[in-house]
Motif scaffolding. Structure first.
Motif, PDB file in Angstrom:
ATOM      1  N   ILE A   4     -26.743 -23.159-106.985  1.00 42.36           N
ATOM      2  CA  ILE A   4     -26.592 -24.388-106.560  1.00 42.36           C
ATOM      3  C   ILE A   4     -25.787 -23.181-104.839  1.00 42.36           C
ATOM      4  O   ILE A   4     -25.652 -21.897-104.670  1.00 42.36           O
ATOM      5  N   ASP A   5     -26.390 -24.013-103.740  1.00 42.98           N
ATOM      6  CA  ASP A   5     -25.739 -24.242-102.907  1.00 42.98           C
ATOM      7  C   ASP A   5     -25.082 -24.722-102.558  1.00 42.98           C
ATOM      8  O   ASP A   5     -24.613 -25.627-102.713  1.00 42.98           O
ATOM      9  N   ALA A   7     -23.465 -26.381 -99.351  1.00 40.98           N
ATOM     10  CA  ALA A   7     -24.250 -26.849 -99.184  1.00 40.98           C
ATOM     11  C   ALA A   7     -24.736 -28.173 -99.551  1.00 40.98           C
ATOM     12  O   ALA A   7     -24.881 -29.318 -98.959  1.00 40.98           O
ATOM     13  N   ASP A   8     -25.373 -28.149-100.602  1.00 41.38           N
ATOM     14  CA  ASP A   8     -25.525 -29.049-101.487  1.00 41.38           C
ATOM     15  C   ASP A   8     -24.901 -29.830-101.980  1.00 41.38           C
ATOM     16  O   ASP A   8     -25.077 -30.456-102.855  1.00 41.38           O
ATOM     17  N   GLU A  10     -21.657 -32.572-102.908  1.00 41.99           N
ATOM     18  CA  GLU A  10     -20.928 -33.631-102.339  1.00 41.99           C
ATOM     19  C   GLU A  10     -19.900 -33.286-102.167  1.00 41.99           C
ATOM     20  O   GLU A  10     -19.339 -32.723-102.490  1.00 41.99           O
ATOM     21  N   ARG A  23     -15.438 -29.478-102.299  1.00 40.48           N
ATOM     22  CA  ARG A  23     -16.271 -29.344-103.470  1.00 40.48           C
ATOM     23  C   ARG A  23     -16.220 -28.701-104.921  1.00 40.48           C
ATOM     24  O   ARG A  23     -15.912 -27.554-104.559  1.00 40.48           O
ATOM     25  N   ALA A  28     -20.933 -29.140-110.137  1.00 37.79           N
ATOM     26  CA  ALA A  28     -22.219 -28.923-110.155  1.00 37.79           C
ATOM     27  C   ALA A  28     -22.954 -27.414-110.369  1.00 37.79           C
ATOM     28  O   ALA A  28     -24.272 -27.809-111.373  1.00 37.79           O
TER      29      ALA A  28
END
Length: 177
Positions: A4-5, A7-8, A10, A23, A28
């Protein structure tokens, strides 16, 4: 494998409104045996809702940017490893700079915050497991009931969203969104 990034992911602010950019990296990545949360704290914000401990988890705070300040209680001893504290422990201030990691064993009270004028970015890593038992969380806060001053509080998860914070002395409950 999951990739994952940050920034992605939520944002998921703390239910008590003490931070705005939290976050859930664990969710994630669908991790199961470790909890990881990424925080970006603006001046005055904090990682959690106050001085607290997890009696069932150790926590590591890796400061990526800025300077975080922690109020830290004494290391727990075998006599106080379980059950709630009878009074708010004395704390000392510990400062962690970018590139430093702070570890809190299960049962040690702490509260980390951004007391600087710059943004603090940090990763909090907790183990074992992705979710601690709500009953193993303890914090010190002003009692909303008949107690005078700051008392030990427990937390439980209600049927819906949020959490219920309750005074360990008088039992007064407060629903937090």
């Amino acid at each position: 494998m999951n990739h994952i990034d940050i920034a992605d992911i939520e944002t998921w602010p703390h239910p008590m409104g003490v931070n705005s950019d939290r976050r859930d990296v664990t969710g994630a990545l669908e991790a199961e045996d470790v909890a990881i949360v990424r925080y970006e704290l603006e001046p005055g914000e904090q990682f959690s809702g106050g001085l607290h401990t997890h009696h069932d988890q150790e926590e590591l705070f890796y400061i990526l940017e800025g300077t975080a300040t922690f109020d830290v209680g004494p290391e727990p001893d075998a006599d106080h490893a379980e059950g709630h504290a009878s009074e708010r422990p004395d704390t000392e201030e510990v400062v962690a700079e970018a590139g430093e990691v702070v570890r809190f064993p299960p049962g040690q009270f702490q509260c980390g915050r951004n007391r600087s004028d710059d943004t603090v970015v940090g990763l909090v890593i907790a183990a074992p497991d992705t979710r601690h038992e709500w009953e193993a969380l303890e914090s010190f806060a002003p009692c909303a009931g008949d107690c005078d001053g700051i008392t030990s509080h427990g937390v439980r998860q209600p049927d819906g969203d949020g959490m219920v914070v309750y005074c360990n002395e008088c039992g007064t409950e407060l629903q937090v969104a």
